[in-house]
Design a protein around this motif. Structure first.
Motif, PDB file in Angstrom:
ATOM      1  N   VAL A 207       0.841  -1.207   0.000  1.00  0.00           N
ATOM      2  CA  VAL A 207       0.000   0.000   0.000  1.00  0.00           C
ATOM      3  C   VAL A 207       0.868   1.246   0.000  1.00  0.00           C
ATOM      4  O   VAL A 207       0.618   2.203  -0.755  1.00  0.00           O
ATOM      5  CB  VAL A 207      -0.952  -0.008   1.208  1.00  0.00           C
ATOM      6  CG1 VAL A 207      -1.661   1.335   1.354  1.00  0.00           C
ATOM      7  CG2 VAL A 207      -1.980  -1.134   1.065  1.00  0.00           C
ATOM      8  N   ARG A 208       1.896   1.285   0.828  1.00  0.00           N
ATOM      9  CA  ARG A 208       2.776   2.445   0.878  1.00  0.00           C
ATOM     10  C   ARG A 208       3.481   2.660  -0.461  1.00  0.00           C
ATOM     11  O   ARG A 208       3.652   3.794  -0.921  1.00  0.00           O
ATOM     12  CB  ARG A 208       3.796   2.278   2.011  1.00  0.00           C
ATOM     13  CG  ARG A 208       3.166   2.421   3.392  1.00  0.00           C
ATOM     14  CD  ARG A 208       4.020   1.791   4.479  1.00  0.00           C
ATOM     15  NE  ARG A 208       5.355   2.355   4.551  1.00  0.00           N
ATOM     16  CZ  ARG A 208       6.357   1.790   5.226  1.00  0.00           C
ATOM     17  NH1 ARG A 208       6.171   0.635   5.860  1.00  0.00           N
ATOM     18  NH2 ARG A 208       7.533   2.364   5.262  1.00  0.00           N
ATOM     19  N   SER A 209       3.913   1.566  -1.104  1.00  0.00           N
ATOM     20  CA  SER A 209       4.545   1.676  -2.418  1.00  0.00           C
ATOM     21  C   SER A 209       3.558   2.221  -3.445  1.00  0.00           C
ATOM     22  O   SER A 209       3.888   3.130  -4.228  1.00  0.00           O
ATOM     23  CB  SER A 209       5.065   0.304  -2.862  1.00  0.00           C
ATOM     24  OG  SER A 209       6.047  -0.189  -1.964  1.00  0.00           O
ATOM     25  N   PHE A 210       2.350   1.683  -3.466  1.00  0.00           N
ATOM     26  CA  PHE A 210       1.314   2.130  -4.393  1.00  0.00           C
ATOM     27  C   PHE A 210       1.021   3.612  -4.213  1.00  0.00           C
ATOM     28  O   PHE A 210       0.938   4.367  -5.188  1.00  0.00           O
ATOM     29  CB  PHE A 210       0.054   1.296  -4.176  1.00  0.00           C
ATOM     30  CG  PHE A 210      -1.133   1.755  -4.964  1.00  0.00           C
ATOM     31  CD1 PHE A 210      -1.270   1.426  -6.301  1.00  0.00           C
ATOM     32  CD2 PHE A 210      -2.117   2.530  -4.379  1.00  0.00           C
ATOM     33  CE1 PHE A 210      -2.371   1.851  -7.036  1.00  0.00           C
ATOM     34  CE2 PHE A 210      -3.230   2.957  -5.097  1.00  0.00           C
ATOM     35  CZ  PHE A 210      -3.350   2.622  -6.441  1.00  0.00           C
ATOM     36  N   LEU A 211       0.868   4.036  -2.965  1.00  0.00           N
ATOM     37  CA  LEU A 211       0.565   5.443  -2.703  1.00  0.00           C
ATOM     38  C   LEU A 211       1.721   6.358  -3.082  1.00  0.00           C
ATOM     39  O   LEU A 211       1.525   7.550  -3.330  1.00  0.00           O
ATOM     40  CB  LEU A 211       0.199   5.627  -1.227  1.00  0.00           C
ATOM     41  CG  LEU A 211      -1.098   4.961  -0.771  1.00  0.00           C
ATOM     42  CD1 LEU A 211      -1.283   5.122   0.737  1.00  0.00           C
ATOM     43  CD2 LEU A 211      -2.304   5.522  -1.521  1.00  0.00           C
ATOM     44  N   HIS A 212       2.926   5.797  -3.128  1.00  0.00           N
ATOM     45  CA  HIS A 212       4.104   6.571  -3.533  1.00  0.00           C
ATOM     46  C   HIS A 212       4.259   6.614  -5.059  1.00  0.00           C
ATOM     47  O   HIS A 212       5.165   7.272  -5.565  1.00  0.00           O
ATOM     48  CB  HIS A 212       5.353   5.961  -2.898  1.00  0.00           C
ATOM     49  CG  HIS A 212       6.568   6.832  -2.978  1.00  0.00           C
ATOM     50  ND1 HIS A 212       6.686   8.045  -2.329  1.00  0.00           N
ATOM     51  CD2 HIS A 212       7.729   6.670  -3.664  1.00  0.00           C
ATOM     52  CE1 HIS A 212       7.864   8.581  -2.592  1.00  0.00           C
ATOM     53  NE2 HIS A 212       8.519   7.770  -3.412  1.00  0.00           N
ATOM     54  N   GLY A 213       3.389   5.898  -5.763  1.00  0.00           N
ATOM     55  CA  GLY A 213       3.470   5.897  -7.221  1.00  0.00           C
ATOM     56  C   GLY A 213       4.259   4.758  -7.811  1.00  0.00           C
ATOM     57  O   GLY A 213       4.598   4.779  -9.003  1.00  0.00           O
ATOM     58  N   VAL A 214       4.577   3.746  -7.018  1.00  0.00           N
ATOM     59  CA  VAL A 214       5.341   2.596  -7.501  1.00  0.00           C
ATOM     60  C   VAL A 214       4.362   1.507  -7.954  1.00  0.00           C
ATOM     61  O   VAL A 214       3.510   1.086  -7.171  1.00  0.00           O
ATOM     62  CB  VAL A 214       6.260   2.034  -6.396  1.00  0.00           C
ATOM     63  CG1 VAL A 214       7.020   0.813  -6.900  1.00  0.00           C
ATOM     64  CG2 VAL A 214       7.222   3.108  -5.908  1.00  0.00           C
ATOM     65  N   PRO A 215       4.455   1.026  -9.186  1.00  0.00           N
ATOM     66  CA  PRO A 215       3.584  -0.074  -9.620  1.00  0.00           C
ATOM     67  C   PRO A 215       3.819  -1.325  -8.787  1.00  0.00           C
ATOM     68  O   PRO A 215       4.956  -1.659  -8.440  1.00  0.00           O
ATOM     69  CB  PRO A 215       3.990  -0.305 -11.078  1.00  0.00           C
ATOM     70  CG  PRO A 215       4.664   0.956 -11.499  1.00  0.00           C
ATOM     71  CD  PRO A 215       5.334   1.495 -10.274  1.00  0.00           C
ATOM     72  N   VAL A 216       2.731  -2.011  -8.461  1.00  0.00           N
ATOM     73  CA  VAL A 216       2.783  -3.266  -7.712  1.00  0.00           C
ATOM     74  C   VAL A 216       2.161  -4.333  -8.606  1.00  0.00           C
ATOM     75  O   VAL A 216       0.979  -4.249  -8.947  1.00  0.00           O
ATOM     76  CB  VAL A 216       2.016  -3.157  -6.382  1.00  0.00           C
ATOM     77  CG1 VAL A 216       2.026  -4.493  -5.643  1.00  0.00           C
ATOM     78  CG2 VAL A 216       2.624  -2.060  -5.508  1.00  0.00           C
ATOM     79  N   GLU A 217       2.947  -5.343  -8.989  1.00  0.00           N
ATOM     80  CA  GLU A 217       2.539  -6.271 -10.031  1.00  0.00           C
ATOM     81  C   GLU A 217       2.653  -7.724  -9.577  1.00  0.00           C
ATOM     82  O   GLU A 217       3.653  -8.123  -8.963  1.00  0.00           O
ATOM     83  CB  GLU A 217       3.401  -6.054 -11.279  1.00  0.00           C
ATOM     84  CG  GLU A 217       3.022  -6.918 -12.469  1.00  0.00           C
ATOM     85  CD  GLU A 217       3.835  -6.577 -13.698  1.00  0.00           C
ATOM     86  OE1 GLU A 217       3.301  -5.879 -14.586  1.00  0.00           O
ATOM     87  OE2 GLU A 217       5.021  -6.981 -13.757  1.00  0.00           O
ATOM     88  N   TYR A 218       1.628  -8.504  -9.917  1.00  0.00           N
ATOM     89  CA  TYR A 218       1.656  -9.951  -9.711  1.00  0.00           C
ATOM     90  C   TYR A 218       1.997 -10.635 -11.025  1.00  0.00           C
ATOM     91  O   TYR A 218       1.398 -10.343 -12.065  1.00  0.00           O
ATOM     92  CB  TYR A 218       0.305 -10.450  -9.206  1.00  0.00           C
ATOM     93  CG  TYR A 218       0.149 -11.957  -9.282  1.00  0.00           C
ATOM     94  CD1 TYR A 218       0.772 -12.787  -8.355  1.00  0.00           C
ATOM     95  CD2 TYR A 218      -0.608 -12.541 -10.294  1.00  0.00           C
ATOM     96  CE1 TYR A 218       0.650 -14.162  -8.433  1.00  0.00           C
ATOM     97  CE2 TYR A 218      -0.742 -13.923 -10.370  1.00  0.00           C
ATOM     98  CZ  TYR A 218      -0.109 -14.731  -9.442  1.00  0.00           C
ATOM     99  OH  TYR A 218      -0.234 -16.097  -9.525  1.00  0.00           O
ATOM    100  N   VAL A 219       2.995 -11.560 -10.976  1.00  0.00           N
ATOM    101  CA  VAL A 219       3.400 -12.306 -12.168  1.00  0.00           C
ATOM    102  C   VAL A 219       3.334 -13.795 -11.839  1.00  0.00           C
ATOM    103  O   VAL A 219       3.997 -14.268 -10.917  1.00  0.00           O
ATOM    104  CB  VAL A 219       4.818 -11.903 -12.622  1.00  0.00           C
ATOM    105  CG1 VAL A 219       4.803 -10.515 -13.246  1.00  0.00           C
ATOM    106  CG2 VAL A 219       5.820 -11.924 -11.469  1.00  0.00           C
ATOM    107  N   PRO A 220       2.539 -14.573 -12.574  1.00  0.00           N
ATOM    108  CA  PRO A 220       2.274 -15.952 -12.179  1.00  0.00           C
ATOM    109  C   PRO A 220       3.394 -16.946 -12.460  1.00  0.00           C
ATOM    110  O   PRO A 220       3.354 -18.077 -11.949  1.00  0.00           O
ATOM    111  CB  PRO A 220       1.026 -16.305 -13.006  1.00  0.00           C
ATOM    112  CG  PRO A 220       1.092 -15.411 -14.194  1.00  0.00           C
ATOM    113  CD  PRO A 220       1.704 -14.135 -13.711  1.00  0.00           C
TER     114      PRO A 220
END
Length: 365
Positions: A207-220
């Motif tokens: 959440v903190r990364s997302f709010l800072h503008g950092v993409p958060v990605e899931y890769v299977p």
């Protein structure tokens, strides 16, 4: 249409050296299996541009001997440290002060890397033009274990405001670029196993990364196999309820900056009402009703509010690595060494003020 993802503050990046971080406590047998899988994954492509940071979080079993044997036989750098203060977030913060890699890979002590883990991970990061926090697939390593703490989606996804952050990426298979840690700071030690809010230290970081503008990605295709050992429905439900409790506290922590997170509590409450009329439970396989999750969410909210009103355990709050903390961490990473005690002492005079700002959020304009 305006994007829901905050704009990233970063430019082009490249990643080379990898630090694999494993925090452990009293799981000597599982840890030995995790080490064996790690060696197999590095041998698969003669992966040598890595280091492994192992944090013993106060084990009293054979864990120290297992760590010593692994370190002696490993063909790469192994850094070991003991963090006697219990708490997964505390152990991870101890590792952050010692890791020297450009890319920090967090793996649990009961997880086994896929043999092709590093090749697939490097492929995802090879062409990034900005730092991305990533996590991968989590499968069961033992079919006798209950189907919890898993992530089995087969498609690439990115976190947005509508996606529940809890379980989007699991901390047992999570990768964070070093420059993100410089800006986001350390893990919030009030969260996670062994801490006040019992879980969600990994989700808080997302959440903190997302709010800072950092993409958060899931890769299977970046896969670990989880050997969690919960073999009864009661044990599995206890784990899920603990996650819901931590999420409730987490949503409250970020209420000012991310009020949309509370929508996930609202949807669970609505699910509880619909369930009375025959609606679907929260988890069909384990037959967990929405009501159990909603109650745990509310209890987490109440716990965080009580801690806030009482002033909170601010010395265990989020240690933001700015100012002296950031400079010390950069020097430590540059040299490959760090003093845990000295790093903890840095910035203590302003720690309470920083923790309180993180607790209540910024003032509204």
């Amino acid at each position: 249409m305006r994007s829901l993802m905050p704009q990233s503050p970063y430019g082009p990046v490249r990643h080379r050296r990898i630090s694999v971080i494993i925090c452990t406590r009293n799981r000597a047998d599982a840890l030995a299996q995790a080490f064996a899988a790690l060696r197999a994954a590095t041998d698969q492509r003669r992966e040598r541009d890595i280091e492994v940071v192992v944090v013993d979080n106060g084990s009293v079993d054979e864990t120290p001997a297992v760590i010593a044997r692994f370190a002696d036989a490993a063909p790469f750098r192994v850094v070991t440290v003991t963090e006697p203060r219990r708490g997964l977030a505390r152990a991870r913060n101890a590792a952050l002060q010692l890791a020297s890699g450009d890319l920090l890979v967090f793996v649990d002590d009961d997880c086994e890397l896929h043999p092709d883990f590093f090749r697939r991970l490097r492929r995802h990061y090879a062409n990034d033009r900005e730092p991305v926090v990533r996590g991968g697939r989590v499968e069961l390593a033992d079919e006798r274990d209950m189907p919890v703490t898993l992530k089995l989606s087969g498609k690439v996804e990115r976190l947005d405001r509508k996606t529940p952050p809890g379980g989007f990426i699991h901390g047992c298979n999570m990768t964070i670029p070093r420059e993100v840690v410089h800006d986001i700071g350390a893990f919030d030690e009030r969260f996670g196993a062994g801490a006040r809010f019992r879980s969600a230290e990994d989700t808080d970081y997302l959440v903190r990364s997302f709010l800072h503008g950092v993409p958060v990605e899931y890769v299977p295709d970046v896969v670990v196999r989880h050997r969690h050992g919960r073999r009864t429905r009661e044990a599995a439900i206890e784990a899920v309820v603990a996650y819901a409790f931590g999420n409730g506290a987490l949503y409250t922590k970020h209420l000012r900056r991310a009020p949309f997170l509370m929508n996930h509590v609202r949807w669970t409450l609505f699910g509880s009402v619909r369930e009375v009329g025959g609606g679907a439970p929260f988890d069909r396989a384990l037959r967990i009703p929405n009501r159990r999750i909603a109650v745990a969410n509310v209890r987490g909210i109440a716990a965080f509010v009580r801690a806030s009103m009482a002033g909170g355990d601010l010395d265990s709050g989020p240690r933001v690595l700015g100012g002296p903390w950031r400079r010390r961490l950069k020097r430590a990473w540059a040299s490959g060494t760090a003093s845990v005690n000295e790093s903890r002492a840095a910035g203590e005079a302003s720690l309470r003020r920083r923790a309180w700002r993180e607790l209540v959020g910024p003032r509204e304009a």
